[in-house]
Write a protein that holds these residues in place. Sequence first.
Motif, PDB file in Angstrom:
ATOM      1  N   THR A 470       0.846  -1.196   0.000  1.00 19.30           N
ATOM      2  CA  THR A 470       0.000   0.000   0.000  1.00 19.30           C
ATOM      3  C   THR A 470       0.879   1.242   0.000  1.00 19.30           C
ATOM      4  OG1 THR A 470      -0.085   0.186   2.406  1.00 19.30           O
ATOM      5  CG2 THR A 470      -1.722  -1.260   1.340  1.00 19.30           C
ATOM      6  N   GLU A 471       0.270   2.377  -0.321  1.00 18.56           N
ATOM      7  CA  GLU A 471       1.021   3.626  -0.310  1.00 18.56           C
ATOM      8  C   GLU A 471       1.516   3.943   1.100  1.00 18.56           C
ATOM      9  OE1 GLU A 471       2.067   5.518  -2.867  1.00 18.56           O
ATOM     10  OE2 GLU A 471       1.317   3.799  -4.014  1.00 18.56           O
ATOM     11  N   MET A 472       0.701   3.607   2.100  1.00 17.21           N
ATOM     12  CA  MET A 472       1.113   3.862   3.472  1.00 17.21           C
ATOM     13  C   MET A 472       2.310   2.990   3.854  1.00 17.21           C
ATOM     14  SD  MET A 472       1.006   3.056   6.931  1.00 17.21           S
ATOM     15  CE  MET A 472       1.125   4.072   8.407  1.00 17.21           C
ATOM     16  N   GLN A 473       2.295   1.731   3.438  1.00 19.54           N
ATOM     17  CA  GLN A 473       3.415   0.844   3.726  1.00 19.54           C
ATOM     18  C   GLN A 473       4.696   1.341   3.058  1.00 19.54           C
ATOM     19  OE1 GLN A 473       1.689  -2.846   2.324  1.00 19.54           O
ATOM     20  NE2 GLN A 473       1.109  -3.497   4.403  1.00 19.54           N
ATOM     21  N   LYS A 474       4.577   1.796   1.815  1.00 19.91           N
ATOM     22  CA  LYS A 474       5.756   2.321   1.120  1.00 19.91           C
ATOM     23  C   LYS A 474       6.293   3.569   1.809  1.00 19.91           C
ATOM     24  CE  LYS A 474       6.248   2.561  -3.246  1.00 19.91           C
ATOM     25  NZ  LYS A 474       6.098   2.830  -4.688  1.00 19.91           N
ATOM     26  N   GLU A 475       5.390   4.451   2.191  1.00 19.36           N
ATOM     27  CA  GLU A 475       5.857   5.676   2.839  1.00 19.36           C
ATOM     28  C   GLU A 475       6.500   5.369   4.188  1.00 19.36           C
ATOM     29  OE1 GLU A 475       4.422  10.107   4.339  1.00 19.36           O
ATOM     30  OE2 GLU A 475       2.967   8.754   3.414  1.00 19.36           O
ATOM     31  N   ALA A 476       5.866   4.486   4.969  1.00 16.48           N
ATOM     32  CA  ALA A 476       6.434   4.141   6.274  1.00 16.48           C
ATOM     33  C   ALA A 476       7.799   3.491   6.112  1.00 16.48           C
ATOM     34  CB  ALA A 476       5.480   3.218   7.026  1.00 16.48           C
ATOM     35  N   PHE A 477       7.923   2.561   5.164  1.00 12.77           N
ATOM     36  CA  PHE A 477       9.215   1.912   4.924  1.00 12.77           C
ATOM     37  C   PHE A 477      10.260   2.939   4.517  1.00 12.77           C
ATOM     38  CE2 PHE A 477      12.454  -0.030   2.318  1.00 12.77           C
ATOM     39  CZ  PHE A 477      12.748  -1.210   2.971  1.00 12.77           C
ATOM     40  N   THR A 478       9.898   3.811   3.600  1.00 12.25           N
ATOM     41  CA  THR A 478      10.868   4.802   3.116  1.00 12.25           C
ATOM     42  C   THR A 478      11.312   5.727   4.235  1.00 12.25           C
ATOM     43  OG1 THR A 478       9.830   4.720   0.921  1.00 12.25           O
ATOM     44  CG2 THR A 478      11.281   6.589   1.389  1.00 12.25           C
ATOM     45  N   ARG A 479      10.392   6.104   5.100  1.00  5.51           N
ATOM     46  CA  ARG A 479      10.754   6.997   6.205  1.00  5.51           C
ATOM     47  C   ARG A 479      11.620   6.272   7.242  1.00  5.51           C
ATOM     48  NH1 ARG A 479       8.552  11.933   6.100  1.00  5.51           N
ATOM     49  NH2 ARG A 479       6.935  12.295   4.513  1.00  5.51           N
ATOM     50  N   VAL A 480      11.399   4.987   7.435  1.00  9.32           N
ATOM     51  CA  VAL A 480      12.306   4.213   8.284  1.00  9.32           C
ATOM     52  C   VAL A 480      13.694   4.170   7.648  1.00  9.32           C
ATOM     53  CG1 VAL A 480      12.808   1.907   9.198  1.00  9.32           C
ATOM     54  CG2 VAL A 480      10.494   2.836   9.344  1.00  9.32           C
ATOM     55  N   LEU A 481      13.732   3.943   6.346  1.00 12.21           N
ATOM     56  CA  LEU A 481      15.007   3.935   5.626  1.00 12.21           C
ATOM     57  C   LEU A 481      15.696   5.287   5.718  1.00 12.21           C
ATOM     58  CD1 LEU A 481      17.064   2.593   3.741  1.00 12.21           C
ATOM     59  CD2 LEU A 481      15.606   3.262   1.809  1.00 12.21           C
ATOM     60  N   MET A 482      14.936   6.357   5.610  1.00  5.84           N
ATOM     61  CA  MET A 482      15.524   7.696   5.722  1.00  5.84           C
ATOM     62  C   MET A 482      16.188   7.887   7.087  1.00  5.84           C
ATOM     63  SD  MET A 482      12.334   9.675   3.910  1.00  5.84           S
ATOM     64  CE  MET A 482      12.829  11.368   4.267  1.00  5.84           C
ATOM     65  N   GLY A 483      15.541   7.374   8.147  1.00  4.51           N
ATOM     66  CA  GLY A 483      16.137   7.469   9.470  1.00  4.51           C
ATOM     67  C   GLY A 483      17.426   6.688   9.567  1.00  4.51           C
ATOM     68  N   ASN A 484      17.427   5.504   8.992  1.00  4.10           N
ATOM     69  CA  ASN A 484      18.642   4.695   8.976  1.00  4.10           C
ATOM     70  C   ASN A 484      19.767   5.426   8.251  1.00  4.10           C
ATOM     71  OD1 ASN A 484      20.547   2.658   7.687  1.00  4.10           O
ATOM     72  ND2 ASN A 484      19.377   1.279   9.002  1.00  4.10           N
ATOM     73  N   ILE A 485      19.436   5.991   7.107  1.00  6.50           N
ATOM     74  CA  ILE A 485      20.454   6.682   6.307  1.00  6.50           C
ATOM     75  C   ILE A 485      20.967   7.916   7.031  1.00  6.50           C
ATOM     76  CG2 ILE A 485      20.833   7.995   4.176  1.00  6.50           C
ATOM     77  CD1 ILE A 485      18.925   6.056   2.770  1.00  6.50           C
ATOM     78  N   GLU A 486      20.073   8.682   7.658  1.00  5.42           N
ATOM     79  CA  GLU A 486      20.503   9.936   8.289  1.00  5.42           C
ATOM     80  C   GLU A 486      21.495   9.697   9.420  1.00  5.42           C
ATOM     81  OE1 GLU A 486      20.374  13.014   7.406  1.00  5.42           O
ATOM     82  OE2 GLU A 486      19.388  12.274   5.602  1.00  5.42           O
ATOM     83  N   ILE A 487      21.266   8.659  10.209  1.00  6.61           N
ATOM     84  CA  ILE A 487      22.258   8.334  11.233  1.00  6.61           C
ATOM     85  C   ILE A 487      23.531   7.822  10.579  1.00  6.61           C
ATOM     86  CG2 ILE A 487      22.813   6.787  13.144  1.00  6.61           C
ATOM     87  CD1 ILE A 487      19.950   6.910  14.039  1.00  6.61           C
ATOM     88  N   SER A 488      23.393   6.955   9.601  1.00 10.38           N
ATOM     89  CA  SER A 488      24.551   6.304   8.983  1.00 10.38           C
ATOM     90  C   SER A 488      25.496   7.292   8.322  1.00 10.38           C
ATOM     91  CB  SER A 488      24.084   5.271   7.949  1.00 10.38           C
ATOM     92  OG  SER A 488      23.285   4.274   8.554  1.00 10.38           O
ATOM     93  N   ARG A 489      24.969   8.372   7.763  1.00 15.98           N
ATOM     94  CA  ARG A 489      25.822   9.291   7.011  1.00 15.98           C
ATOM     95  C   ARG A 489      26.218  10.536   7.796  1.00 15.98           C
ATOM     96  NH1 ARG A 489      23.932  13.715   4.303  1.00 15.98           N
ATOM     97  NH2 ARG A 489      21.787  14.346   4.744  1.00 15.98           N
ATOM     98  N   THR A 490      25.738  10.638   9.034  1.00 20.12           N
ATOM     99  CA  THR A 490      26.036  11.859   9.780  1.00 20.12           C
ATOM    100  C   THR A 490      27.502  11.923  10.178  1.00 20.12           C
ATOM    101  OG1 THR A 490      25.210  13.268  11.556  1.00 20.12           O
ATOM    102  CG2 THR A 490      25.579  10.975  12.104  1.00 20.12           C
TER     103      THR A 490
END
Length: 674
Positions: A470-490
């Motif tokens: 679903t669109e909600m599942q995609k958005e939630a997954f992407t936002r979790v991924l964004m959090g992972n990336i933001e810590i990883s690249r800081t």
Amino acid sequence: MMPPCAWLVTLSVAVLTGNIIVAALNERTERNCSATPPYLPSTAVNTSIQLQELRAQMLPMNISAYIIPGTDAHLSEYIAPRDARMAFMTGFTGSAGTAVVTQTKAALWTDSRYWVQAERQLDCNWELEKDVSTSSIVEWLLSEVPSGGRIGFDPFLFSLNKQEDYAINLESSNRSLKSVPVNLVDRVWRDRPSLPPDSLVRLPDRVIQRSWQMKVEQIRSLMRDNPYQPTALLLSALDETAWLFNLRGNDIPYNPFFYSYTLLTMNEIWLFVHTDRVSEDLRVYLNASCTGALCVQLKSYDSVLEHVKLYVARPGVKVWIGTEYTNYALYEIITPEDKLMTSSYSPVLTTKAVKDETEQRILRDAHVRDAVAVIQLLMWLEKAVPEGKETELSAADYVNKCREKQKDSRGPSFETISASGPNAALAHYSPTEESNRRLTVDEMYLVDSGGQYLDGTTDITRTVHWGTPTEMQKEAFTRVLMGNIEISRTIFPSGTRGVNMEMLGRRALWEVGLNYGHGTGHGVGNYFGVHEWPVGFQSNNVPFREGMFTSIEPGYYKENDFGIRIEDIAVTLPVNTKYGNNFLTFDTVSLVPYDRKLIDTSLLSSEQLQWLNKYYDTIRRLLGPELDNQGLHEEKDWMLRNTEPFPGTESSASVSSSSLTLIMLAIALLHNII
């Protein structure tokens, strides 16, 4: 694997109906003690006899209540079957909880990860208290224990911080804590499991840069440099002794540890173990036949109290302990107070947290081989799930078998979390015969698994969908991924605490009103525990230094629907900046791609997308040769397809790198770390 956490989740009985393995098709899976007669599922355990016998033990000691923690004498996260006293008394097998028994009542406290499990396993002798705080337990005790009553506990199963917490909450209540030197549960546990027969094993020298003698001298140097001048260091956590002597054992599930304590002075070393399980070769390795400064004197495991008392009786001594992992039984014999020195963590734990060059290299190597096993699982499921034959249990079994085939594999590092649909919303769920669900293309699937290898411990979580999310599942997954990336690249100053960066993992979720209820990361070891303190993103973790490994694992869980977690292991490395020195960043060592169909690239900033493509290039560069070496050509093709670079995109909705850096630095300044 997620760190210890708190959850507000419930699993509906309806989600089990129609699945292929259940205890009985129409059976309720949770107890109902208010029914007449009370209803108990087949999974509940009858505890009437053990409660009756325990209460009989309490009477002659004039104990009104008895506390039963779910840990061992080393305050371990994972415990051996012989230490599962809480499970024996209650029937509840979750990894976190505290039981309390009075002459008329019994109650279990556990966090929300385990509420559903507890309702399935407890009989109606037990009340379930949905809280884990000491204050909640004490409040219950005050209502059940009469004025002047004594509350018994085994001092070996309490940390000194836990004992103090109880004492403070009971202050002025006219109820007292009573330290009971003999465990009362053991007295009634007739078929208590015995010690494993395996002898201690020595870790191969090829994966060790520092000999145990070098480590002993390093720790002694830290003792000499300490301004409080400790004369001895008492080690209680099992990984402390294992690390100091480069040894491993087989006493604890999922962890290569053995029962032990160590007392280290400037001139002597005492190792307290079950000496009948120490081989002659190991005695030679430890120089156990002499009494010099680099000779390990082997003492009986059960004699640790006696020897610590004898040492403390000497004039002018001071014993250093780490309060997080020293039990109260040891603490209370180190008197008077001027003979005691405390810190949250021992110098062994803080030293072990920083991996040397060899440890970093081999831990990376372990993650390369581990990625092969995870990719084999994901590729197999991609083919098998549409056929409708696979389940959560079969998937967990498959990934563990894939790991067994990898070089230097020594089994899983924890119980595999294999969860689909609503089960994945239970963040610490592991499948059982009763709860097992068939995997389908219509639901999301989360697998959190890890392996023990002679060169490292691994832990990785991936979430996938084989149909149309679903669109909600995609958005939630992407936002979790964004959090992972933001810590990883800081990029951050060395010495920054993880708690001051943790919000970077949540910001993208917070923007749309989502969140997760567990910690964001934990340390990991070299063939040690999968949750290795004191590294991580919680308030009681130590500041990050170069060479520390941590998980980064944001998530999102929609009750009774789906769960998402993305977990990678990363190491802290120095980074060049335009003006400042002594800055660090994270380098991800997990090497498994994320599910492409769940990523909405329109939400990603250009910096996040650049990081993702660079990460995929790293997977290709490091994993490709390993797949070739193992002759796994189909798996390599799968990996290449799933790591193709994403086309560039911009998103005005995404936060800029400079904004995130300013936010993080502002929080760091507020916590006085810069």
